[in-house]
Enzyme design. Structure first.
Site, PDB file in Angstrom:
ATOM      1  N   ARG A  66      -1.030 -19.897  12.028  1.00  0.00           N
ATOM      2  CA  ARG A  66      -0.760 -18.498  12.378  1.00  0.00           C
ATOM      3  C   ARG A  66       0.173 -18.389  13.584  1.00  0.00           C
ATOM      4  O   ARG A  66       1.030 -17.507  13.653  1.00  0.00           O
ATOM      5  CB  ARG A  66      -2.103 -17.820  12.676  1.00  0.00           C
ATOM      6  N   ASN A 108       2.971   3.012  12.193  1.00  0.00           N
ATOM      7  CA  ASN A 108       2.392   2.575  10.925  1.00  0.00           C
ATOM      8  C   ASN A 108       2.077   3.809  10.073  1.00  0.00           C
ATOM      9  O   ASN A 108       1.679   4.843  10.606  1.00  0.00           O
ATOM     10  CB  ASN A 108       1.099   1.804  11.200  1.00  0.00           C
ATOM     11  N   HIS A 110      -0.534   5.055   7.205  1.00  0.00           N
ATOM     12  CA  HIS A 110      -1.808   4.685   6.585  1.00  0.00           C
ATOM     13  C   HIS A 110      -2.182   5.756   5.555  1.00  0.00           C
ATOM     14  O   HIS A 110      -2.088   6.949   5.847  1.00  0.00           O
ATOM     15  CB  HIS A 110      -2.908   4.555   7.652  1.00  0.00           C
ATOM     16  N   GLU A 181       2.893  10.675   2.302  1.00  0.00           N
ATOM     17  CA  GLU A 181       3.540   9.535   2.965  1.00  0.00           C
ATOM     18  C   GLU A 181       5.061   9.660   3.029  1.00  0.00           C
ATOM     19  O   GLU A 181       5.665   9.480   4.092  1.00  0.00           O
ATOM     20  CB  GLU A 181       3.176   8.235   2.245  1.00  0.00           C
TER      21      GLU A 181
HETATM   22  C1  GAR Z   1       1.330   2.695   1.129  1.00  0.00           C
HETATM   23  O1  GAR Z   1       0.434   3.531   0.460  1.00  0.00           O
HETATM   24  C2  GAR Z   1       0.936   2.560   2.582  1.00  0.00           C
HETATM   25  O2  GAR Z   1       0.421   3.744   3.122  1.00  0.00           O
HETATM   26  C3  GAR Z   1      -0.122   1.493   2.488  1.00  0.00           C
HETATM   27  O3  GAR Z   1       0.399   0.553   1.579  1.00  0.00           O
HETATM   28  C4  GAR Z   1       1.212   1.248   0.623  1.00  0.00           C
HETATM   29  C5  GAR Z   1       2.548   0.555   0.528  1.00  0.00           C
HETATM   30  O4  GAR Z   1       3.328   1.117  -0.498  1.00  0.00           O
HETATM   31  N1  GAR Z   1      -0.407   0.927   3.783  1.00  0.00           N
HETATM   32  C6  GAR Z   1      -1.616   0.551   4.165  1.00  0.00           C
HETATM   33  O5  GAR Z   1      -2.590   0.601   3.433  1.00  0.00           O
HETATM   34  C7  GAR Z   1      -1.714   0.043   5.597  1.00  0.00           C
HETATM   35  N2  GAR Z   1      -3.074  -0.101   6.000  1.00  0.00           N
HETATM   36  P1  GAR Z   1       4.912   0.944  -0.508  1.00  0.00           P
HETATM   37  O6  GAR Z   1       5.205  -0.562  -0.386  1.00  0.00           O
HETATM   38  O7  GAR Z   1       5.328   1.459  -1.861  1.00  0.00           O
HETATM   39  O8  GAR Z   1       5.499   1.729   0.627  1.00  0.00           O
END
Ligand code: GAR
Length: 208
Positions: A66, A108, A110, A181
């Site tokens: 890591r 970020n 979420h 999003e």
């Molecule tokens: C999205 O829904 C984002 O909000 C989530 O992963 C997906 C990525 O989609 N993120 C998380 O869950 C972070 N904890 P994408 O690659 O199509 O943007």
């Protein structure tokens, strides 16, 4: 010009929303200088290539431990000299050294209304599975600054999305992406590029 690095792991639809936002003028004064993926097969890398954006894969699998991965990841970020790092579906724990080096300069997205359905183990589809299992009537998405905790940093913006009878996790995920999003992530980047976002005592204030 706000220089942003976008970190991705998968499909990259949020990356696409940022690319489109910059191209169409919804995000001003911003340049995506690099896309970093932890996953060589991520479709997000294809999206970056199609938009003519430099991209690189830094995968934990390709490092001895890591520590070595963290070092390589930090170097890739630093080399791009970003003003802002955007975690757009990046499913790797961010090295603490990076968080210390870029205070309130990492955001970020979420896929829930934090503090619901967030923290360790809540990512991607799992978030929507948990929301449906709990029977919530409203969910949504949150953009927040990243601190040392898991989904605990100051909240910049949230948008609610209705849960409908008969939703599957996949259907709900798609609605949350489309209605929340892809709207609030570009919006927040534009606000940050415009110098409109301030953090005081752990709370975010947005000026007009
Ligand atoms: C999205 O829904 C984002 O909000 C989530 O992963 C997906 C990525 O989609 N993120 C998380 O869950 C972070 N904890 P994408 O690659 O199509 O943007």
């Amino acid at each position: 010009m706000l220089r942003i690095v976008v970190c991705v792991s998968g499909g990259g639809t949020n990356l696409q929303a940022i690319i489109d936002g910059v191209a169409q003028g919804a995000i001003v004064n911003t340049q995506i200088v690099k896309v970093i993926s932890n996953n060589r097969g991520a479709y997000a890398l294809t999206r970056a290539g199609s938009a003519g954006i430099e991209s690189v894969c830094v995968s934990p699998k390709e490092y001895a431990d890591r520590e070595a991965f963290n070092q390589a990841f930090l170097e890739e970020i630093d080399r791009a000299q970003p003003d802002l790092i955007v975690l757009a579906g990046f499913l790797v724990k961010i090295p603490e050294e990076l968080i210390r080096s870029y205070p309130y300069r990492i955001i970020n997205i979420h896929p829930s209304l934090i503090p619901s359905f967030c923290g360790t183990g809540y990512y991607g589809l799992k978030v929507h599975e948990a929301a449906l299992a709990r029977g919530v009537k409203v969910t949504g998405a949150t953009v927040h600054f990243v601190d040392e905790g898991m989904d605990t940093g100051p909240i910049i913006m949230q948008k609610a999305v209705a849960v409908r009878e008969g939703d599957t996790p996949e259907v709900l995920q798609k609605r949350v992406m489309e209605e929340a999003e892809w709207v609030i992530l570009p919006w927040c980047i534009n606000l940050i590029a415009g110098g409109k976002v301030k953090v005081e005592n752990g709370r975010v204030y947005i000026s007009e």
